[in-house]
Design a protein around this motif. Structure first.
Motif, PDB file in Angstrom:
ATOM      1  N   UNK A 151      39.089  54.404  16.789  1.00 37.36           N
ATOM      2  CA  UNK A 151      38.950  54.952  18.133  1.00 37.36           C
ATOM      3  C   UNK A 151      38.437  53.876  19.087  1.00 37.36           C
ATOM      4  N   UNK A 152      38.714  54.046  20.372  1.00 32.04           N
ATOM      5  CA  UNK A 152      38.291  53.070  21.378  1.00 32.04           C
ATOM      6  C   UNK A 152      37.378  53.739  22.394  1.00 32.04           C
ATOM      7  N   UNK A 153      36.058  53.402  22.391  1.00 33.68           N
ATOM      8  CA  UNK A 153      35.388  52.533  21.415  1.00 33.68           C
ATOM      9  C   UNK A 153      35.074  53.316  20.149  1.00 33.68           C
ATOM     10  N   UNK A 154      34.698  52.617  19.059  1.00 35.69           N
ATOM     11  CA  UNK A 154      34.298  53.317  17.839  1.00 35.69           C
ATOM     12  C   UNK A 154      33.105  54.231  18.102  1.00 35.69           C
ATOM     13  N   UNK A 155      33.088  55.380  17.410  1.00 39.55           N
ATOM     14  CA  UNK A 155      32.000  56.345  17.609  1.00 39.55           C
ATOM     15  C   UNK A 155      31.494  56.807  16.237  1.00 39.55           C
ATOM     16  N   UNK A 156      30.701  55.978  15.571  1.00 39.47           N
ATOM     17  CA  UNK A 156      30.251  56.325  14.212  1.00 39.47           C
ATOM     18  C   UNK A 156      29.334  57.534  14.191  1.00 39.47           C
ATOM     19  N   UNK A 157      29.488  58.351  13.167  1.00 41.58           N
ATOM     20  CA  UNK A 157      28.583  59.471  12.938  1.00 41.58           C
ATOM     21  C   UNK A 157      27.339  58.960  12.200  1.00 41.58           C
ATOM     22  N   UNK A 158      26.260  59.740  12.208  1.00 41.69           N
ATOM     23  CA  UNK A 158      25.097  59.344  11.396  1.00 41.69           C
ATOM     24  C   UNK A 158      25.490  59.260   9.929  1.00 41.69           C
ATOM     25  N   UNK A 159      24.761  58.442   9.185  1.00 42.78           N
ATOM     26  CA  UNK A 159      25.006  58.387   7.741  1.00 42.78           C
ATOM     27  C   UNK A 159      24.743  59.754   7.126  1.00 42.78           C
ATOM     28  N   UNK A 160      25.492  60.076   6.070  1.00 44.70           N
ATOM     29  CA  UNK A 160      25.168  61.258   5.284  1.00 44.70           C
ATOM     30  C   UNK A 160      23.952  60.857   4.441  1.00 44.70           C
ATOM     31  N   UNK A 161      22.770  61.222   4.936  1.00 44.14           N
ATOM     32  CA  UNK A 161      21.533  60.760   4.328  1.00 44.14           C
ATOM     33  C   UNK A 161      20.783  61.876   3.638  1.00 44.14           C
ATOM     34  N   UNK A 162      19.465  61.801   3.717  1.00 46.79           N
ATOM     35  CA  UNK A 162      18.628  62.766   3.029  1.00 46.79           C
ATOM     36  C   UNK A 162      18.130  62.206   1.706  1.00 46.79           C
ATOM     37  N   UNK A 163      17.115  62.848   1.183  1.00 47.99           N
ATOM     38  CA  UNK A 163      16.487  62.357  -0.048  1.00 47.99           C
ATOM     39  C   UNK A 163      17.438  62.355  -1.234  1.00 47.99           C
ATOM     40  N   UNK A 164      18.475  63.205  -1.196  1.00 50.24           N
ATOM     41  CA  UNK A 164      19.374  63.335  -2.347  1.00 50.24           C
ATOM     42  C   UNK A 164      20.599  62.430  -2.250  1.00 50.24           C
ATOM     43  N   UNK A 165      20.715  61.629  -1.199  1.00 51.02           N
ATOM     44  CA  UNK A 165      21.922  60.829  -0.977  1.00 51.02           C
ATOM     45  C   UNK A 165      21.728  59.379  -1.409  1.00 51.02           C
ATOM     46  N   UNK A 166      22.786  58.815  -1.977  1.00 51.30           N
ATOM     47  CA  UNK A 166      22.844  57.396  -2.333  1.00 51.30           C
ATOM     48  C   UNK A 166      24.099  56.832  -1.679  1.00 51.30           C
ATOM     49  N   UNK A 167      23.960  55.772  -0.887  1.00 47.77           N
ATOM     50  CA  UNK A 167      25.110  55.186  -0.214  1.00 47.77           C
ATOM     51  C   UNK A 167      25.636  53.989  -1.006  1.00 47.77           C
ATOM     52  N   UNK A 168      26.965  53.878  -1.067  1.00 45.85           N
ATOM     53  CA  UNK A 168      27.574  52.678  -1.639  1.00 45.85           C
ATOM     54  C   UNK A 168      28.544  52.094  -0.616  1.00 45.85           C
ATOM     55  N   UNK A 169      28.656  50.772  -0.604  1.00 40.44           N
ATOM     56  CA  UNK A 169      29.538  50.095   0.345  1.00 40.44           C
ATOM     57  C   UNK A 169      30.154  48.869  -0.285  1.00 40.44           C
ATOM     58  N   UNK A 170      31.014  48.213   0.483  1.00 40.63           N
ATOM     59  CA  UNK A 170      31.765  47.087  -0.069  1.00 40.63           C
ATOM     60  C   UNK A 170      32.345  46.246   1.065  1.00 40.63           C
ATOM     61  N   UNK A 171      32.631  44.978   0.748  1.00 43.58           N
ATOM     62  CA  UNK A 171      33.331  44.104   1.692  1.00 43.58           C
ATOM     63  C   UNK A 171      34.844  44.211   1.546  1.00 43.58           C
ATOM     64  N   UNK A 172      35.331  44.961   0.563  1.00 41.22           N
ATOM     65  CA  UNK A 172      36.744  44.893   0.190  1.00 41.22           C
ATOM     66  C   UNK A 172      37.685  45.413   1.264  1.00 41.22           C
ATOM     67  N   UNK A 173      37.326  46.487   1.963  1.00 47.85           N
ATOM     68  CA  UNK A 173      38.233  47.070   2.947  1.00 47.85           C
ATOM     69  C   UNK A 173      38.102  46.394   4.315  1.00 47.85           C
TER      70      UNK A 173
END
Length: 459
Positions: A288-310
């Motif tokens: 989208x122009x401009x990008x409009x990121x949502x908040x992370x899906x967080x909370x005490x029960x959440x674990x985020x994973x990410x990567x440089x691949x994409x």
């Protein structure tokens, strides 16, 4: 359950022929498309007749048709449960997912990957080599990651609204490595099912299957996103302790989870002690122009994973886990962690790329512009084919619906004989059989390649 079941059959009365036949056909298609998961229990005959506003005789006839064809299993006193007929569960796909694509095809659209940002990568590689002398006096033993890389990743999370310290980051050799390590550490009771989306990323399904996890699929669609009511009901009724979700430009549908839904899922997870592994590998691919990121899906029960691949290049095997510091420390002691840690020089290259704020912003701007052009070109090429899709706001692919008369596995097999490799819907299904009328088409190739591919498909 009755209202949800009726919603999956919208438009069934518009079909020609007897109502019982139309109803049974609608149920079959709902199962094949993943809107009605195998294992779902149907309402009673009386409830179905009332909800659908038909006679009980019509419902009985429709259920008999489904039962005779293997789509329904009924036990006296326990009701009827949807299932997949044997001829579907025995279906095999043309290629093995383990091959990482179809190398013998002239056009391979099975992998949704982008080319490396050539100039930026070579510049980062040069700087990394210049600064690698310090690595050579170190032991070279795998750790939680280079300190500077962990700092950069923590800063990125904090800037995007999720306060993070470096000790909450563990660096891995990609997002699949991150999920492998987490699954090994967290899924210790194989009797406990794992909640996944339907469809979802085949690489994640392969990891969970190797753990012999029992999978609980919850539908997600490009048009409507996540069915939170069904997700909540599945958590309450089946009691999973682990879930894998892709809220940002979901692979393969492209759906983007809104802030309210993220909050609902985070609260649900905390109430039911459900650990949610949140795959954020597509998060930066907001077109989208401009990008409009949502908040992370967080909370005490959440674990985020990410990567440089994409975002950068799939050849740069650097990913990460963002979790509680105590869990990161536990994961670092897991014997599997050493095998899933990237080489120090790779981490140093990632440090250079991710730490150059202006350079990374330029790479992302160029990446998004190219993907936006290629997405729009692919949508244009598909116009008039009779196939449909919801144009995603981000990500790397279209989730194409072929219609009720075209099986994706058969279309993929015909395309393969003409030199085009594509990914049929069952690859993305927890049961390997449903989603049979869908096809994933990445828009990561050049417009010229996409034009050739669509011409082959439409033949």
């Amino acid at each position: 359950m009755d209202t949800g079941f009726a919603a999956t059959l919208t438009g069934w009365r518009d079909r020609r022929g007897p109502l019982a036949g139309s109803l049974s056909a609608a149920v079959r298609e709902a199962v094949i498309d993943g809107r009605l998961p195998a294992g779902a229990r149907l309402p009673s005959e009386r409830e179905l007749a009332r909800t659908l506003d038909v006679s009980r005789g019509t419902v009985v006839a429709a259920l008999t048709l489904l039962r005779d064809d293997g789509w329904l299993h009924t036990r006296h006193g326990s009701g009827s449960v949807v299932r997949l007929p044997a001829h579907l569960t025995e279906r095999t796909t043309p290629w093995s997912l383990d091959r990482g694509g179809a190398g013998d095809a002239d056009l391979d659209l099975t992998l949704a990957v982008t080319a490396a940002p050539h100039d930026a990568y070579l510049a980062a590689l040069g700087r990394a080599v210049e600064r690698s002398a310090a690595l050579l006096v170190d032991s070279g033993v795998a750790t939680s990651g280079l300190p500077r890389l962990r700092e950069i990743l923590a800063e990125r999370y904090t800037r995007s609204g999720l306060a993070t310290r470096p000790e909450q980051i563990l660096v891995t050799s990609g997002a699949q490595a991150a999920l492998t390590l987490l699954t090994d550490h967290l899924h210790t009771d194989r009797r406990s099912p794992v909640l996944v989306e339907s469809p979802t990323y085949p690489g994640a399904l392969a990891i969970l299957r190797r753990r012999r996890a029992r999978l609980l699929p919850v539908p997600v669609t490009a048009a409507h996103g996540w069915d939170v009511e069904r997700l909540a009901r599945t958590v309450r009724d089946r009691g999973p302790r682990l879930a894998y979700l892709i809220p940002d430009f979901h692979n393969p549908t492209g759906a983007h989870m809104d802030a309210h839904t993220r909050g609902e899922i985070a609260a649900l997870a905390e109430r039911h002690a459900l650990t949610v592994v949140v795959d954020e590998t597509m998060r930066d691919l907001d077109l989208r122009t401009p990008p409009r990121p949502e908040p992370h899906l967080g909370g005490a029960a959440a674990i985020q994973i990410g990567s440089t691949s994409k975002v950068l290049w799939s050849g740069l095997r650097v990913g990460w886990i963002r979790a509680r510091a105590a869990l990161v420390a536990e994961l670092a002691r897991n014997p599997l962690q050493a095998q899933l840690s990237p080489p120090p020089l790779e981490q140093l290259i990632a440090t250079e790329l991710l730490g150059d704020t202006d350079g990374l912003a330029a790479v992302l701007a160029d990446r998004r512009a190219r993907l936006r052009t290629q997405r729009d070109r692919l949508v244009e090429l598909l116009t008039g084919t009779g196939w449909s899709c919801t144009v995603p706001d981000g990500g790397l692919s279209l989730w194409l619906h072929l219609g009720p008369d075209t099986l994706a596995t058969e279309l993929a097999a015909r395309a393969a004989r003409r030199g085009l490799a594509v990914s049929p819907g069952p690859w993305f299904a927890a049961d390997r059989a449903t989603l049979a009328h869908h096809l994933r088409l990445p828009f990561t190739a050049t417009p010229d390649v996409l034009t050739r591919a669509v011409r082959l498909l439409t033949r």
